[in-house]
Design an enzyme around this catalytic site. Structure first.
Site, PDB file in Angstrom:
ATOM      1  N   ASP A 206       0.968  -1.228  -0.007  1.00 43.10           N
ATOM      2  CA  ASP A 206       0.017   0.004   0.031  1.00 43.10           C
ATOM      3  C   ASP A 206       0.754   1.291   0.007  1.00 43.10           C
ATOM      4  OD1 ASP A 206      -2.495   1.739   0.314  1.00 43.10           O
ATOM      5  OD2 ASP A 206      -3.420   0.030   1.186  1.00 43.10           O
ATOM      6  N   HIS A 279      -2.912   3.137  -4.687  1.00 45.74           N
ATOM      7  CA  HIS A 279      -2.372   2.538  -3.337  1.00 45.74           C
ATOM      8  C   HIS A 279      -0.815   2.244  -3.616  1.00 45.74           C
ATOM      9  CE1 HIS A 279      -5.648   3.511  -0.571  1.00 45.74           C
ATOM     10  NE2 HIS A 279      -6.514   2.754  -1.312  1.00 45.74           N
ATOM     11  N   ASP A 341      -8.918  -0.708  -5.594  1.00 46.87           N
ATOM     12  CA  ASP A 341      -9.960   0.154  -4.848  1.00 46.87           C
ATOM     13  C   ASP A 341      -9.332   1.819  -5.050  1.00 46.87           C
ATOM     14  OD1 ASP A 341      -7.891  -0.704  -3.323  1.00 46.87           O
ATOM     15  OD2 ASP A 341      -8.820   0.061  -1.561  1.00 46.87           O
ATOM     16  N   GLU A 342     -10.148   2.790  -4.743  1.00 54.12           N
ATOM     17  CA  GLU A 342      -9.646   4.200  -4.525  1.00 54.12           C
ATOM     18  C   GLU A 342      -8.641   4.464  -5.410  1.00 54.12           C
ATOM     19  OE1 GLU A 342     -10.953   4.290   0.024  1.00 54.12           O
ATOM     20  OE2 GLU A 342      -9.057   3.456  -0.405  1.00 54.12           O
ATOM     21  N   TRP A 408     -17.078  -4.098  -0.733  1.00 52.17           N
ATOM     22  CA  TRP A 408     -16.926  -3.529   0.459  1.00 52.17           C
ATOM     23  C   TRP A 408     -17.589  -2.004   0.756  1.00 52.17           C
ATOM     24  CZ3 TRP A 408     -14.183   1.445   1.265  1.00 52.17           C
ATOM     25  CH2 TRP A 408     -13.536   2.097   0.191  1.00 52.17           C
ATOM     26  N   TYR A 433     -15.930  -4.457   8.927  1.00 51.13           N
ATOM     27  CA  TYR A 433     -14.662  -3.548   9.044  1.00 51.13           C
ATOM     28  C   TYR A 433     -14.464  -3.529  10.510  1.00 51.13           C
ATOM     29  CZ  TYR A 433     -13.660  -2.270   4.337  1.00 51.13           C
ATOM     30  OH  TYR A 433     -13.202  -2.169   3.042  1.00 51.13           O
ATOM     31  N   PHE A 434     -13.520  -4.361  10.910  1.00 52.16           N
ATOM     32  CA  PHE A 434     -13.213  -4.382  12.342  1.00 52.16           C
ATOM     33  C   PHE A 434     -11.997  -3.481  12.840  1.00 52.16           C
ATOM     34  CE2 PHE A 434     -14.112  -9.431  11.954  1.00 52.16           C
ATOM     35  CZ  PHE A 434     -15.404  -8.971  11.969  1.00 52.16           C
ATOM     36  N   TRP A 483      -7.845  -2.980   8.677  1.00 56.10           N
ATOM     37  CA  TRP A 483      -7.093  -1.959   8.044  1.00 56.10           C
ATOM     38  C   TRP A 483      -6.299  -1.375   9.430  1.00 56.10           C
ATOM     39  CZ3 TRP A 483      -6.799  -2.417   3.236  1.00 56.10           C
ATOM     40  CH2 TRP A 483      -7.711  -2.919   2.484  1.00 56.10           C
ATOM     41  N   GLU A 485      -4.268   1.448  10.139  1.00 59.15           N
ATOM     42  CA  GLU A 485      -3.960   2.859  10.306  1.00 59.15           C
ATOM     43  C   GLU A 485      -3.688   3.104  11.808  1.00 59.15           C
ATOM     44  OE1 GLU A 485      -6.110   2.074   8.110  1.00 59.15           O
ATOM     45  OE2 GLU A 485      -6.294   3.354   6.470  1.00 59.15           O
TER      46      GLU A 485
HETATM   47  C1  ACM Z   1     -10.824  -0.727   1.109  1.00 53.01           C
HETATM   48  O1  ACM Z   1     -11.314  -0.430   2.340  1.00 53.01           O
HETATM   49  N1  ACM Z   1     -10.255   0.753   0.458  1.00 53.01           N
HETATM   50  C2  ACM Z   1     -11.272  -1.513   0.412  1.00 53.01           C
END
Ligand code: ACM
Length: 618
Positions: A206, A279, A341-342, A408, A433-434, A483, A485
């Site tokens: 990423d 990403h 994605d994104e 998602w 989404y945990f 995720w 972060e």
């Molecule tokens: C994502 O949560 N960007 C797949």
């Protein structure tokens, strides 16, 4: 004739149970709840002289050793593992056996515990492994707390016939935003195994770090695996502060191979994710020539979405194909995840090269260029015998011919994919989404946002009701995403995933009509004891109190107070003051007048656990 015997058997079993009038079945604590389970009176006692007898010596060797190593670690037992053939008398032993042809699929198992034997039968080793997981959860939770002592283990007599509802049962982990060393990844795989997940989606690249060694492109890990600094606190919060510390890490190919082997033994497939075309800041920092502009680029030090992405040049495809070739050598999975994605299109819009490519190939716009990009990668993967998975943005501009979609952004992507005849994996943000908060954020460690309680995860139904039966077959299962972060270490990974992954495991495994929230609430208490004994960090749940008011009584309004905490100590007031430990304890629904302000909160050991809930009746 057959029917006669069945009736006789039924009557006999009734008399058997009625003779044992003092038999009060302790409910089973297995998560995910088995499809069929019957408790019977009595206990099998696993002891030092018990043996593990193998029906198929070689194919179940790992399963036997796995069970034995756990018995050894937590109960000091070291059982003999021997072939069942030639054993004269089976007495207090465990039999593991493959008996192909049973109607429980490739992952189902049959577990029987009776006076002299525990037997785990299955069509395939995966089923035996899951049978062992259920067996371990039949042990008393104290099993995990007594280490070197050699004590007997009592296992309740029972019969379980079980198989999963979905073929894809996944958990994901982002190792780019924060890096977790191989030992943590193995611990994560152990957690997945306990809950019968069969897929680990490993988000390896990423913007904030490239985490897998690629021999042909050493700068990916020499440069791309390291960032100069990391944002402190919440993204978007002013003033913006950084820790000014170099941060990073990556997995060598030997480490990856070792982790893949570890997962494979536990019947978990690892799906690697190599993000493209977005990403990709970390890769561009290492190889700026793959972008549309000259750079330089740096490994991202903050969160969010970044404009610099791969440029769809021949050089880029050569690079990605070489990377994927090494990735495919390391991961035997049918699927390779390519992200998708994104993807901001600004750089492609202003690139002369991209605009010429759009014209030359008769594409409509940058969305179609993205689709063209993904289709090209898909063809490469398909030519090498693999299948492509991407996030639901891969639907934009036209879906690649054989792609599987990971939905998602809600469930729309999954619905569209299934209707188009493509497989889909459901991972909608609101349920799966945990990295979201799981309880009142004022009482929780920093998280990205959202509010996804244990109960909400449990309530998830992966098959959208919009789909007909044929389309529904394309929903392969659900996955929890993690995720990182705001998850800097593995203790916090555990806190964010336990117990929500247990709830998701039941969504993925248990027949929908067998799910039962109050029963899950009870069982998860036993699992909390296991987590404690194993040293796993976990969140006890949301202490929020739901106040519901029903206008059903002649004398006023009926108030019910509920929390997802098991047997909570709820205290409440009706006088406008916040509840304290001295306020009235809630036991059962009560009646209030119109215009009453109800305030209620959960207390544990005299401590207020969350902000009180407040409701004024009409
Ligand atoms: C994502 O949560 N960007 C797949």
């Amino acid at each position: 004739m057959k029917r006669f015997y069945l009736v006789l058997l039924f009557l006999l079993s009734l008399s058997f149970f009625s003779c044992n009038t003092d038999f009060k079945p302790k409910p089973l604590n297995i998560i995910p709840k088995p499809a069929h389970a019957w408790l019977q009176p009595g206990y099998f006692t696993l002891a030092a002289n018990s043996r593990i007898l193998l029906g198929n010596h070689d194919s179940l060797r790992f399963e036997a050793q796995y069970l034995d190593s756990i018995l050894n670690k937590y109960a000091g037992l070291k059982l003999k593992i021997i072939p069942v053939n030639g054993v004269k008398e089976i007495d207090n032993d465990i039999i593991l056996r493959l008996t192909p042809g049973m109607s429980i699929g490739d992952e189902g198992y049959q577990l029987r515990v009776n006076r002299g034997t525990i037997s785990v039968l299955a069509n395939k080793p995966a089923g035996v492994f899951y049978g062992i997981q259920s067996l371990l959860q039949l042990f008393p939770s104290s099993f995990y707390t007594r280490t070197a002592e050699k004590k007997d283990i009592e296992v309740p007599h029972c019969f379980i016939k079980d198989e999963p509802r979905f073929s894809y049962r996944g958990m994901h982990l982002d190792v780019s935003r924060h890096f977790f060393p191989p030992a943590d990844i193995k611990k994560y795989i152990d957690m997945l195994a306990m809950y019968k997940f069969n897929t680990f989606h490993w988000h390896l690249t990423d913007d904030q770090g490239w985490r897998i060694e690629i021999k042909k492109y050493p700068k990916l890990t020499k440069i791309g695996a390291w960032r100069d600094s990391t944002l402190i606190g919440r993204y978007g919060k002013k003033p913006v502060r950084y820790d000014e510390k170099r941060y990073g890490g990556f997995y060598t190919q030997d480490e990856v191979r070792d982790i893949v082997r570890y997962a494979t033994q536990r019947h978990i497939t690892i799906i690697p994710e190599i993000e493209m075309p977005g990403h990709s800041s970390a890769a561009l920092a290492a190889y700026p020539e793959l972008a549309c502009t000259p750079g330089p680029f740096h490994v991202a030090t903050t969160w969010g979405v970044f404009k610099d992405i791969y440029c769809p040049k021949e050089k880029t495809f050569r690079f990605l194909e070489n990377v994927l070739t090494e990735v495919m050598e390391l991961f035997p999975s049918k699927y390779i995840h390519i992200g998708g994605d994104e993807v901001p299109k600004a750089r492609w819009k202003s690139s002369r090269f991209c605009q010429q490519l759009i014209k030359k190939d008769g594409l409509k716009n940058e969305e179609e260029l993205q689709s063209w990009f993904i289709q090209r990668i898909e063809k490469f993967l398909n030519d090498h015998g693999r299948k492509l998975i991407g996030w639901d943005e891969i639907l934009q501009g036209g879906l690649s011919p054989n792609a599987t979609v990971m939905s998602w952004r809600g469930i729309k992507g999954g619905i569209a994919a299934a209707r188009a005849g493509h497989d889909a994996i459901m991972t909608p943000g609101g349920y799966c989404y945990f990295d979201h908060y799981q309880a009142d954020r004022n009482f929780q460690p920093l998280a990205i946002g959202g509010f996804t309680t244990l109960k909400k995860v449990y309530s998830y139904e992966p098959v959208p009701e919009e789909l007909n039966a044929k389309e529904a077959k394309h929903i392969l299962g659900a996955q929890g995403n993690v995720w990182t972060e705001y998850i800097p270490d593995f203790k916090k990974v555990q806190y964010m995933t336990l117990p929500r992954m247990a709830a998701l495991a039941e969504v993925d495994w248990t027949p929908a009509n067998k799910k039962n929230w109050p029963d899950f609430q009870r069982r998860i208490q036993q699992h909390f004891l296991i987590y404690k004994a194993l040293g796993y960090n976990y969140c006890p749940g949301s202490y929020h109190v739901d106040i519901s008011v029903e206008d059903t009584t002649a004398s006023g309004l009926k108030v019910t107070l509920e929390s997802e905490i098991y047997h909570p100590e709820i205290r409440y007031t009706l006088d406008g003051n916040a509840p304290t430990i001295h306020s009235k304890r809630y036991n059962r629904p009560f009646v209030v007048k119109h215009g009453t302000t109800i305030q209620a909160a959960v207390f544990v050991d005299g401590k207020l656990m969350e902000k009180p809930s407040v409701k004024k009746t009409k």
